[in-house]
Design a protein around this motif. Structure first.
Motif, mmCIF file in Angstrom:
data_model
loop_
_atom_site.group_PDB
_atom_site.id
_atom_site.type_symbol
_atom_site.label_atom_id
_atom_site.label_comp_id
_atom_site.label_asym_id
_atom_site.label_seq_id
_atom_site.Cartn_x
_atom_site.Cartn_y
_atom_site.Cartn_z
ATOM 1 N N GLN A 5 -45.261 -35.890 -66.809
ATOM 2 C CA GLN A 5 -44.745 -37.147 -65.842
ATOM 3 C C GLN A 5 -45.590 -38.395 -66.038
ATOM 4 O OE1 GLN A 5 -44.509 -35.773 -61.746
ATOM 5 N NE2 GLN A 5 -44.044 -33.548 -62.223
ATOM 6 N N LEU A 6 -44.872 -39.638 -66.001
ATOM 7 C CA LEU A 6 -45.380 -40.707 -66.192
ATOM 8 C C LEU A 6 -46.691 -40.826 -65.081
ATOM 9 C CD1 LEU A 6 -45.553 -43.390 -67.574
ATOM 10 C CD2 LEU A 6 -44.058 -44.264 -66.015
ATOM 11 N N SER A 7 -46.483 -40.428 -63.991
ATOM 12 C CA SER A 7 -47.479 -40.504 -62.711
ATOM 13 C C SER A 7 -48.664 -39.711 -63.199
ATOM 14 C CB SER A 7 -46.854 -39.881 -61.596
ATOM 15 O OG SER A 7 -46.390 -38.695 -61.771
ATOM 16 N N ASP A 8 -48.719 -38.675 -64.224
ATOM 17 C CA ASP A 8 -50.028 -38.187 -64.493
ATOM 18 C C ASP A 8 -50.531 -38.690 -65.717
ATOM 19 O OD1 ASP A 8 -49.651 -36.069 -62.453
ATOM 20 O OD2 ASP A 8 -48.398 -34.831 -63.718
ATOM 21 N N TYR A 9 -49.399 -39.376 -66.550
ATOM 22 C CA TYR A 9 -49.983 -39.949 -67.688
ATOM 23 C C TYR A 9 -50.850 -41.299 -67.473
ATOM 24 C CZ TYR A 9 -49.064 -42.505 -72.306
ATOM 25 O OH TYR A 9 -49.317 -42.972 -73.495
ATOM 26 N N ARG A 10 -50.330 -42.197 -66.675
ATOM 27 C CA ARG A 10 -50.946 -43.360 -66.402
ATOM 28 C C ARG A 10 -52.607 -43.051 -66.131
ATOM 29 N NH1 ARG A 10 -52.860 -45.835 -61.980
ATOM 30 N NH2 ARG A 10 -53.274 -47.898 -61.828
ATOM 31 N N PRO A 11 -52.807 -42.268 -64.783
ATOM 32 C CA PRO A 11 -54.303 -41.965 -64.612
ATOM 33 C C PRO A 11 -55.260 -41.524 -65.813
ATOM 34 C CG PRO A 11 -52.989 -41.287 -63.136
ATOM 35 C CD PRO A 11 -51.977 -41.559 -63.984
#
Length: 429
Positions: free
Chosen positions: A75-81
């Motif tokens: 998921q992008l929401s996990d990737y960004r951090p």
């Protein structure tokens, strides 16, 4: 200059200063620093979702003798951090990293974190969709990213479930059911009545995404990057359309366990499919549902949800070789192969004219001519303006407010008030 604009620009400068300090520390991928012939033993590629690179990196390994480690985050929401942390500490990032359109501007705010690719690769400026190529540049003109895909929109639907609900099943007939969003809602209600009360769509947040990315121009920010989320016509259109469809929704939030499991269980019969979603639908649905899915047009015409670029962090110890790998993964042939593997829609002009792309049919989706379906929409795609914290506003303000309404925790007015409050917080930078 408005006070808000000045404050935002100062915030960008502060972020740049902080991440620049990180960039001065130890470099990232320090495993396998090199071989006797000067080549690196290994290059690391960081991606999210499914970008179709599994077989391509094997080919690159065979051609170059360089091992490629493909690190995927679902998921992008996990990737960004993770990427934020890598840049702040100056270590840990892949030699090549994918930057999705929703986070691109945030990371472009500090170009010092990224390698200028122009001196390291051939001149490809005329080979891609012009607007896509330009978005990969920093304000000073440096080339920070090579274009990968765009996310042309369609609807993936279950033919068997439509048939059971006494609805048409052929893709042209299904497309004709919903020329606009009002007709889509009516079709959803007919499906619900014909299926004994089952939901047709996965969630209203999927609806909001589709509508949002059909709009041209500004979304959460104006051209000066002032947050305008609650005043944006595009956001208001997405909100009104999405909230109207709560009675045909399975309330399965995208990427949640209920959503992933719902594909196999038939919890819903349709979902909105940017081209890159095809591989995810197939993976979640499993082999038993092969041939039960098909692809129809999206209500209201086309749209573009998603798309990425490949960049090389300045912390990479193998910048030249990483740039060459990014160049390989984004060339015409590779974009066609990635599309055939998992669905990312090419932005390379040669790839879009490639007969292997145009004639491609997707066996999992009932032999749908996905090359033709998605390829014909590319010329109609218009870039939208995504501000520096677009992804944060969408995922941490708009979508939670919609889910609050969808799940009955808030009425529509209270949910909108929640969105306004959270958007102001999430949109600051």
């Amino acid at each position: 200059m408005s006070v808000t604009t000045r404050r935002n620009r100062l915030a960008v400068a502060a972020l740049a200063a902080i991440t620049a300090l990180g960039g001065l520390t130890a470099c990232g991928n320090d495993e396998g620093s090199g071989q006797a012939d000067g080549k690196p033993a290994k290059l690391v590629v960081d991606t999210f979702g499914e970008m179709g690179y599994d077989e391509l990196v094997k080919q690159y390994e065979k051609d170059t003798g360089i091992k490629i480690e493909l690190r995927k985050t679902a998921q992008l929401s996990d990737y960004r951090p993770k990427l934020v942390r890598y840049l702040a500490t100056g270590k840990g990032a892949g030699d090549v990293v994918a930057l999705e359109e929703g986070i691109l501007n945030e990371f472009k705010a500090n170009p010092a974190n990224w390698v200028d690719l122009a001196p390291l690769v051939a001149d490809h400026s005329k080979e891609y969709l012009p607007w896509k190529w330009e978005l990969g540049k920093a304000q000073d003109g440096r080339l920070l990213g090579l274009p990968t895909d765009v996310g042309s929109l369609a609807v993936c639907y279950r033919k068997d479930l439509f048939e059971a609900a006494k609805l048409p099943t052929e893709r042209d007939q299904v497309s004709a059911l919903w020329p606009d969003w009002n007709a889509f809602l009516e079709t959803g209600r007919k499906y619900k009545a014909g299926s004994g009360g089952k939901a047709m769509i996965d969630s209203i947040t999927a609806v909001s995404n589709a509508v949002l990315f059909q709009q041209n121009g500004d979304l959460f920010y104006d051209k000066e990057n002032n947050i305008i989320a609650d005043k944006s016509p595009a956001v208001q259109a997405a909100w009104e359309t999405a909230t109207s469809m709560s009675d045909i929704s399975a309330k399965a939030a995208t990427w949640s366990p209920a959503w992933s499991g719902g594909f196999k269980q038939g919890t819903f019969a349709a979902t909105f499919c940017p081209s890159w979603m095809l591989g995810i639908v197939a993976e979640n649905s499993g082999e038993a549902n092969k041939g039960k899915w098909d692809v129809a047009a999206v209500p209201g015409g086309g749209g573009n949800w998603g798309g990425s670029w490949l960049s090389v962090p300045a912390q990479s110890q193998h910048q030249k070789e990483a740039a060459k790998l990014a160049e390989f993964l984004t060339n015409a042939n590779s974009q066609v192969e990635a599309f055939k593997a998992t669905g990312p829609l090419p932005t390379n002009l040669e790839a879009l004219k490639n007969e292997a792309f145009l004639s491609y049919t997707n066996e999992y989706f009932s032999g749908a001519p996905t090359g033709k379906i998605f390829g014909e929409s590319v010329a109609k795609i218009q870039p939208v303006h995504l501000g520096p914290k677009h992804q944060a506003v969408k995922e941490n303000a708009l979508e939670p407010a919609l889910r609050s309404f969808e799940n009955g925790q808030s009425d529509k007015a209270k949910a909108w008030e929640q969105f306004q409050k959270d958007a102001a917080i999430q949109g600051r930078f």
